[in-house]
Structures are given as structure tokens and as C-alpha cells.
Scaffold this motif. Structure first.
Motif, PDB file in Angstrom:
ATOM      1  N   SER A 321     -78.389   3.471  -2.362  1.00 47.52           N
ATOM      2  CA  SER A 321     -76.971   3.790  -2.007  1.00 47.52           C
ATOM      3  C   SER A 321     -76.542   2.874  -1.326  1.00 47.52           C
ATOM      4  N   ARG A 322     -77.109   1.944   0.081  1.00 45.77           N
ATOM      5  CA  ARG A 322     -76.905   0.735   0.572  1.00 45.77           C
ATOM      6  C   ARG A 322     -76.941  -0.538  -0.132  1.00 45.77           C
ATOM      7  N   ILE A 323     -77.770  -0.944  -0.778  1.00 43.15           N
ATOM      8  CA  ILE A 323     -77.486  -1.415  -2.075  1.00 43.15           C
ATOM      9  C   ILE A 323     -76.407  -1.590  -2.544  1.00 43.15           C
ATOM     10  N   ILE A 324     -75.784  -0.499  -3.573  1.00 46.22           N
ATOM     11  CA  ILE A 324     -75.404  -0.755  -4.542  1.00 46.22           C
ATOM     12  C   ILE A 324     -74.047  -1.243  -4.225  1.00 46.22           C
ATOM     13  N   GLN A 325     -73.975  -0.029  -3.170  1.00 47.81           N
ATOM     14  CA  GLN A 325     -72.451  -0.521  -2.193  1.00 47.81           C
ATOM     15  C   GLN A 325     -71.855  -1.427  -1.653  1.00 47.81           C
ATOM     16  N   GLY A 326     -73.211  -2.795  -1.717  1.00 52.78           N
ATOM     17  CA  GLY A 326     -72.486  -3.433  -1.293  1.00 52.78           C
ATOM     18  C   GLY A 326     -73.253  -3.657   0.155  1.00 52.78           C
ATOM     19  N   ALA A 328     -76.181  -3.704   1.659  1.00 52.60           N
ATOM     20  CA  ALA A 328     -77.130  -4.406   2.170  1.00 52.60           C
ATOM     21  C   ALA A 328     -77.276  -5.101   0.786  1.00 52.60           C
ATOM     22  N   ASN A 329     -78.579  -5.984   1.205  1.00 50.07           N
ATOM     23  CA  ASN A 329     -79.025  -6.845   0.144  1.00 50.07           C
ATOM     24  C   ASN A 329     -80.463  -6.969  -0.403  1.00 50.07           C
ATOM     25  N   ILE A 330     -81.393  -6.490   1.215  1.00 48.54           N
ATOM     26  CA  ILE A 330     -82.614  -5.873   1.086  1.00 48.54           C
ATOM     27  C   ILE A 330     -82.932  -4.971   2.062  1.00 48.54           C
ATOM     28  N   VAL A 331     -83.820  -3.589   1.713  1.00 52.20           N
ATOM     29  CA  VAL A 331     -83.522  -2.384   2.431  1.00 52.20           C
ATOM     30  C   VAL A 331     -85.230  -1.970   2.093  1.00 52.20           C
ATOM     31  N   GLU A 351     -89.766   6.583   3.554  1.00 54.64           N
ATOM     32  CA  GLU A 351     -88.516   6.269   4.724  1.00 54.64           C
ATOM     33  C   GLU A 351     -87.983   4.398   4.439  1.00 54.64           C
ATOM     34  N   THR A 352     -86.553   5.457   4.173  1.00 56.19           N
ATOM     35  CA  THR A 352     -85.835   3.604   4.853  1.00 56.19           C
ATOM     36  C   THR A 352     -86.371   3.240   6.118  1.00 56.19           C
ATOM     37  N   ALA A 353     -86.505   1.773   6.074  1.00 54.14           N
ATOM     38  CA  ALA A 353     -86.862   1.069   7.576  1.00 54.14           C
ATOM     39  C   ALA A 353     -85.337   0.593   7.811  1.00 54.14           C
ATOM     40  N   LEU A 354     -85.635  -0.212   7.426  1.00 53.14           N
ATOM     41  CA  LEU A 354     -84.389  -1.436   8.015  1.00 53.14           C
ATOM     42  C   LEU A 354     -83.902  -1.906   6.743  1.00 53.14           C
ATOM     43  N   ALA A 355     -82.830  -2.354   7.471  1.00 53.76           N
ATOM     44  CA  ALA A 355     -82.219  -3.867   6.027  1.00 53.76           C
ATOM     45  C   ALA A 355     -82.309  -5.159   6.689  1.00 53.76           C
ATOM     46  N   ASP A 356     -82.113  -6.206   5.779  1.00 55.87           N
ATOM     47  CA  ASP A 356     -81.916  -8.118   5.598  1.00 55.87           C
ATOM     48  C   ASP A 356     -82.428  -8.282   6.271  1.00 55.87           C
ATOM     49  N   ASN A 357     -82.667  -8.748   7.344  1.00 51.42           N
ATOM     50  CA  ASN A 357     -83.373  -9.484   8.233  1.00 51.42           C
ATOM     51  C   ASN A 357     -83.877  -8.794   9.914  1.00 51.42           C
ATOM     52  N   GLN A 358     -82.673  -7.910   9.771  1.00 50.01           N
ATOM     53  CA  GLN A 358     -83.852  -7.022  10.718  1.00 50.01           C
ATOM     54  C   GLN A 358     -85.351  -6.749  10.268  1.00 50.01           C
ATOM     55  N   ASN A 359     -85.831  -6.933   8.892  1.00 58.53           N
ATOM     56  CA  ASN A 359     -86.863  -6.924   8.268  1.00 58.53           C
ATOM     57  C   ASN A 359     -87.809  -7.345   9.428  1.00 58.53           C
ATOM     58  N   VAL A 485     -91.956  -1.499   0.282  1.00 61.02           N
ATOM     59  CA  VAL A 485     -91.292  -1.431  -1.277  1.00 61.02           C
ATOM     60  C   VAL A 485     -90.219  -2.053  -0.774  1.00 61.02           C
ATOM     61  N   ILE A 486     -89.564  -2.803  -0.964  1.00 58.12           N
ATOM     62  CA  ILE A 486     -88.450  -3.603  -1.050  1.00 58.12           C
ATOM     63  C   ILE A 486     -87.623  -3.418  -1.970  1.00 58.12           C
ATOM     64  N   LEU A 487     -86.673  -2.352  -2.098  1.00 61.47           N
ATOM     65  CA  LEU A 487     -84.940  -3.100  -2.171  1.00 61.47           C
ATOM     66  C   LEU A 487     -84.376  -4.005  -2.451  1.00 61.47           C
ATOM     67  N   THR A 488     -83.745  -4.249  -3.668  1.00 64.73           N
ATOM     68  CA  THR A 488     -82.979  -5.328  -3.391  1.00 64.73           C
ATOM     69  C   THR A 488     -81.917  -5.482  -4.876  1.00 64.73           C
ATOM     70  N   ASN A 489     -81.151  -6.178  -4.565  1.00 57.23           N
ATOM     71  CA  ASN A 489     -79.627  -6.322  -5.440  1.00 57.23           C
ATOM     72  C   ASN A 489     -80.215  -7.538  -6.307  1.00 57.23           C
ATOM     73  N   ALA A 490     -80.996  -8.528  -6.861  1.00 59.58           N
ATOM     74  CA  ALA A 490     -81.766  -9.404  -7.143  1.00 59.58           C
ATOM     75  C   ALA A 490     -82.315  -9.133  -8.104  1.00 59.58           C
ATOM     76  N   PRO A 491     -82.072  -8.936  -9.290  1.00 57.39           N
ATOM     77  CA  PRO A 491     -82.115  -9.072 -10.710  1.00 57.39           C
ATOM     78  C   PRO A 491     -82.932 -10.449 -11.640  1.00 57.39           C
ATOM     79  N   LEU A 492     -82.857 -10.766 -11.010  1.00 53.95           N
ATOM     80  CA  LEU A 492     -83.513 -12.409 -11.656  1.00 53.95           C
ATOM     81  C   LEU A 492     -84.472 -13.205 -10.389  1.00 53.95           C
ATOM     82  N   PHE A 493     -85.668 -13.837 -10.984  1.00 56.08           N
ATOM     83  CA  PHE A 493     -85.614 -14.679 -10.353  1.00 56.08           C
ATOM     84  C   PHE A 493     -84.921 -15.882  -8.883  1.00 56.08           C
ATOM     85  N   SER A 494     -84.227 -16.408  -9.864  1.00 60.09           N
ATOM     86  CA  SER A 494     -83.779 -17.604  -8.971  1.00 60.09           C
ATOM     87  C   SER A 494     -82.648 -16.534  -7.873  1.00 60.09           C
TER      88      SER A 494
END
Length: 611
Positions: A321-326, A328-331, A351-359, A485-494
Motif C-alpha cells: 500500500s505504501r508503494i501504491i500510495q506513493g 515509498a519507492n522500495i519496501v 513482515e514489512t521491515a524498512l523503506a527506501d534509504n532506511q534499508n 523480498v523487496i517491493l518496488t514501483n519500478a516495472p522496467l529495468f531502467s
């Protein structure tokens, strides 16, 4: 959430009294606490650290028993306790806690490092060289998560940076944050870094039974525990030492040292086991055994902690949900110990742990992108084959580095703590290399299974669907040594490379930041000019740009049926030969002996539907 817990010892007998709003409870020992601080896993747990052979908890033998309880758990059973990897930093009293841990069998499973910064310059250098994050605090108030404690105006917070005291909340938190940073530096595994690393800091000014104490000075200590997910908890301790107490009844400096050391151990036990209220009370009462002793506990969330996940909802769905709502970019989503079966086999949930540069990602990680519908042993097999391949690549790079003129500069860049050895003799340099080779012998690359929640031409995945897919991972066998596992909002390799470049660090022996693990079909698409406006030049430029960002690829092959009906193993070897040499270097192709994929997610889904 700000959580307060104040305990004051009293010899008077008070009848139990409960306030209707359930925020304060008095019992016969005069204990005052906030019930929300006492969170337990089981109502049947018994507290058994105290020995019936001794009435004095603040004795060396009892300190050793607390250390044993910390390491081995209640009744030598730590199966359901949270693992921890800790560094301890002491300024003043409390160092006996570290020696008690170190002298207990099994200490290496918990203790990474201990330091006593007794001199003020030692303190200053330690906290400066190991800064973890800003120590201006956001309060963890359940009523208002955004309330900020201003250290310049909040006199009750003991965190005024313009008037720093070496015995204060701020001093203890600086130590604990620096100790947390050290524990992360010393832990190569991502799971440990994100979930298990704890920094403990203790700053104290102990008076003891001396002439100084006749002036009414109070011995004070601040004990802070810091972790990435849980923020920081501070125990403020005041030991009764007033003129009203007979000189013979006052604690000596050595006895105060034991009290503070025991509280350091108790704070770690409470963090690790989340004791029931009665167990917690029993432990603290036996340590603070003088009239007027006082303990106040307060929990914080460190400023800049937007990447931390709310403790109320750590489900993978909340991360999606954090990714979808904008937000976070990486969870990151990691396996957390849930319980231990009767056969002592651990059970994990995600369990969801940390987001973005907190990882706190380690250097040079492996990324295995996929939709994971569902994850299966083919994904795991490919990941494990990639781990072996990357280990071989690292060994070759290290050997080449050791044989080149750049050997020593590489060694220095790899381990910043070796900067002082810039003029080290060749003999010492060889010894240092040998040491680090032994240390790193059993260090495995981290594997991150990446799933894009968003899609280039479809709606984003439903959070419940993400949770369903992620939930399969703990059920799979032969998982890599360190994975998440990391969730992202990046479907393309670029998009993936741009996103991950910001949070990943390079290999010590090359500019490689991330190694993507692909199947042959995905690899062929990446180098197909069709996806670059039918331009070979644009395709090459795009690959070179990824290389400059530290991207490497490992490709796993599969069987393909030929026109004659026979099967042939393909891994993209012919396609790679068509690329320029400097681009070919980006790809490592696994042979059939190293890995072959004979399973598909589509077939597994069909079998699941049939069941």
C-alpha cells in the motif's frame, strides 16, 4: 508512541489501586508504570533469572545470571526470543554488563563488540566516527505521531545540544546510535542489519558512598537501546543517595556499578523477550532495592525515520500500500521468527521491515526480479546458482586485486578502518589481507527477490495479492543464506537500476552495485533492439549506462525444443557474442551443469487450480 514507565522503590506497603483510564497502576511496592510498555508473548511465562541461594540481586553472581538469561533465555529456552546482534558502548558505569556477557557461553551469538569510552575524547571520537542518524527526536506518541520534541526548549527531555552533558539522555542516545551503526557495519547479513542489530549505550555519573555524596548528589545513569525498526528506548535511572540514608546503608561505587550493569542487562532482556508485566516488575524490583531508587522509561522515534514501518501494521499488504500510495519507492519484507514447533523447527512469517534509504543493504547484492505468482523452487535454485557464481567472481576479482599494484588502495577502500595503515609495511599488509580473507570466508551475497507492485500497462497489484505471493517464500526449502523480498514501483529495468542505485553500495573490488539474475527469455528481450526503437546503437548505449551504474547480469538457461523434436539447452551464449566486448563483460552465463530451469510458474498455477 511516547511510552513512559516510572518505577520508584518504597518500603511502605500499598494496596493495589487501578486508575479507571488504565494508565497508572500502583502496587504494594509503589511501582508506577504505563501498561502499554509491558508487552508479552505468553501469559504462562515464569521469570527465573534470580537464584534462591542469594538475596542480593546486585552481586557478581546475579549479574552473571542476568547475562545467562539474556543469552540463553528463560530456563535456557530462547527459542521464541528475538535474535539480536549488539554492540555496547559504555561511558562511566555499567561496563560489568559487557564482561558478564563475554564470560558466558554462547556470547558470540549475541555480542559483536563492546567499548568503554571512559575519556571524553574517546566518547567524542566514537560517536563522531559512527554516526547513524540525527538524534533530534520525533516522539513516538500514540496520540500524535508527528509531534517533535524540541531539544532547545523541552527541558524535561535531557537533549539540549547547545548545553551538552556527558551524563544525559542525549549522551546515551548518541552512544546507542553509534553502537547501532557499528553493529550494522559488523553484520554482513541484511536480515541481521534490518531486524536484529541493536546498539546499547550507557552514560552515567555515579557518586557512591563517598564524601561527595554527603552533599546530596544523586547517582544517575541513562541507558539507551536503538534499533532500526523499533527506534530508541531510554531508561533514566536515579539511585537514592541522600543525607537521610545512613552511611552504612549507602551503596559503594562498586555496588552502584553492579546496579547499573544489571539494568543494562535487564533492558536488553526486556527488548529481546518482551517480558510480561509481572516478570518485568520482579526483575526491576530486585535490582532497584533501595528506598527512593527511580527508573523512568521513555521510547522515541529518531528524527528522519520516515523509512520506518509502523509497528501497528507490518504486513506485506501494508508495504504494498505504501508503494501504491506513493509513500515509498522500495519496501523490504523479511522473514521474522514467529514460533518454534515442538520439534524445535522454527516457523517464520513475512513482515514489512524498512523503506527506501532506511534499508541497510550490504554491498554488491543479488537482485532476482519476478512476479512470483507463485515463487517456486526454480526461482530459489536460480538464486542459489547465482550466489555461487558471484562468489566465484568475487574471488577472482580479489585475487587480481591482490596481485596488482592497486592491492593496498583496494584494501583501504574496502575497509575504512584501515585508513591509518597508509604507510603500513608489506608484511603488515599481507597479514591484514590474510585476516580479512578468513573473516570473509563464510560471507554470502545477499539475495533480494524483487517484485514490482506497479505495472507499465496494467493496474497495480492488489495489496492482498502481494501478501499472498510473499507468504509462499517462508514455505520454500533451500533458501539462500541471506535473503529478503523487496517491493518496488519500478516495472522496467531502467527504472529498477535508477531506483536501486540510490540505496546500494559497490563491491569492494569493482564498481558493481547490483547483479540482476534473469532467465534466458528476459535476457534476450533486454538486448533486443526492438525495445530501443529498433536501434542497436540505443540498445548499446542503454546497456553501457546501466554498466556505469554498477549493473551486472547473471543468466540462467533452460531447455528448448528444436524443430526435430529434440531438446537443446540455451543460455543466451549466441546472443552475447553479438555484443561489443565491453558490454559482454556485463553478463555471466550459467552453464547447464550450474543451473537448468525445468519448471514454470504457469504449470504450477495450473496444478494449484486443479487442487
Amino acid at each position: 508512541m511516547i511510552a513512559f514507565s516510572t518505577i520508584r522503590s518504597s518500603a511502605s506497603s500499598l494496596s493495589t489501586k487501578r486508575i479507571l483510564d488504565n494508565t497508572i497502576i500502583y502496587n504494594r511496592r509503589g511501582i508506577i508504570y504505563h501498561p502499554s510498555r509491558i508487552v508479552g508473548r505468553s501469559s504462562t511465562k515464569s521469570f527465573s533469572v534470580m537464584s534462591s541461594a542469594s538475596d542480593d540481586i546486585n552481586s557478581p553472581s546475579q549479574t552473571q545470571q542476568l547475562a545467562t538469561r539474556l543469552i540463553r533465555g528463560n530456563n535456557n529456552n530462547n527459542n521464541n526470543a528475538s535474535p539480536i546482534k549488539t554492540c555496547i558502548a559504555i561511558a562511566g558505569g555499567g561496563s560489568t554488563a559487557s564482561s558478564a556477557i563475554a564470560s558466558t557461553s554462547g556470547a558470540s551469538s549475541l555480542l559483536l563488540e563492546s567499548i568503554v569510552t571512559y575519556d571524553r575524547r574517546s566518547f567524542a571520537e566514537f560517536v563522531t566516527n559512527n554516526q547513524c542518524c540525527d538524534v533530534v527526536f520525533n516522539s513516538c506518541d500514540s496520540q500524535d505521531n508527528d509531534e517533535i520534541i524540541d531539544p532547545t526548549t523541552d527541558t524535561g527531555s535531557d537533549i539540549n545540544p547547545s548545553n551538552f552533558s556527558f551524563c544525559s539522555t542525549q549522551a546515551a542516545v548518541l552512544l546507542s546510535q553509534a553502537a547501532l551503526s557499528r553493529s550494522i557495519q559488523l553484520s554482513p547479513r541484511f536480515q541481521d542489519r534490518a531486524l536484529h542489530c541493536v546498539g546499547v549505550g550507557c552514560a552515567s555519573a555515579l557518586v557512591g558512598n563517598t564524601e561527595r555524596s554527603d552533599g546530596g548528589k544523586i547517582s544517575t545513569a541513562y541507558i539507551a537501546l536503538s534499533a532500526l525498526r523499533k527506534g530508541t528506548t531510554v531508561w533514566k535511572v536515579k539511585l537514592e543517595n541522600s543525607k537521610a540514608i545512613k552511611s552504612t546503608d549507602k551503596r559503594s561505587r562498586g555496588e552502584e556499578e553492579m546496579v547499573i550493569s544489571n539494568l543494562v542487562l535487564a533492558s536488553m532482556i526486556q527488548y529481546r523477550e518482551e517480558l510480561e508485566k509481572d516478570d518485568y516488575d520482579s526483575m526491576i524490583q530486585q535490582i532497584l532495592d533501595k528506598d527512593g531508587d527511580e527508573l523512568t522509561v521513555r521510547s522515541y522515534k529518531v528524527n528522519g525515520s520516515d523509512g520506518r514501518i509502523s509497528a501497528q501494521d507490518c504486513s506485506p499488504a501494508s508495504g504494498a500500500s505504501r508503494i501504491i500510495q506513493g509513500d515509498a519507492n522500495i519496501v523490504s519484507i523479511l522473514p521474522v521468527l514467529q514460533t518454534t514447533n515442538d520439534d524445535c523447527s522454527p516457523q517464520y512469517h513475512m513482515e514489512t521491515a524498512l523503506a527506501d534509504n532506511q534499508n541497510p543493504f550490504p554491498n554488491d547484492v543479488i537482485i532476482v526480479p519476478g512476479s512470483y505468482n507463485p515463487p517456486h523452487h526454480g526461482h530459489i535454485g536460480l538464486a542459489n546458482a547465482a550466489v555461487k557464481a558471484l562468489q566465484q567472481i568475487r574471488r577472482s576479482e580479489e585475487k587480481e586485486c591482490n596481485e596488482s599494484s592497486l592491492s593496498y588502495s583496494m584494501l583501504r577502500s574496502r575497509y575504512s578502518s584501515l585508513e591509518s595503515f597508509s604507510t603500513t609495511s608489506s608484511t603488515s599488509s599481507l597479514a591484514l589481507k590474510s585476516i580479512w580473507n578468513k573473516v570473509d570466508r563464510y560471507t554470502y551475497p545477499t539475495v533480494l527477490f524483487e517484485m514490482s507492485v506497479t505495472n507499465a500497462d496494467k493496474p497495480p497489484l492488489d495489496p492482498s495479492e502481494v501478501e499472498r505471493r510473499v507468504g509462499f517464500f517462508p514455505t520454500l526449502s533451500d533458501m539462500p543464506n541471506d535473503w529478503g523480498v523487496i517491493l518496488t514501483n519500478a516495472p522496467l529495468f531502467s527504472q529498477k537500476t535508477c531506483l536501486l542505485e540510490e540505496v546500494l553500495n559497490c563491491s569492494p573490488f569493482s564498481n558493481r552495485r547490483m547483479t540482476f539474475v534473469l532467465g534466458t527469455d528476459t535476457f534476450v528481450r533486454i538486448i533486443n533492439p526492438k525495445y530501443y526503437n529498433n536501434s542497436v546503437e540505443k540498445m548499446i548505449d542503454a546497456l553501457v549506462e546501466m554498466k556505469e551504474k554498477g549493473v551486472h547480469f547473471i543468466v540462467g538457461g533452460r531447455l528448448e525444443q528444436t524443430a526435430s523434436g529434440s531438446k537443446k539447452f540455451i543460455n543466451g551464449e549466441e546472443e552475447v557474442k553479438s555484443l561489443p566486448m565491453h558490454v559482454q563483460e556485463m553478463f555471466t552465463l550459467l552453464t547447464e551443469e550450474e543451473f537448468r530451469l525445468d519448471v514454470s510458474s504457469t504449470e504450477i498455477r495450473k496444478q494449484m487450480d486443479e487442487r
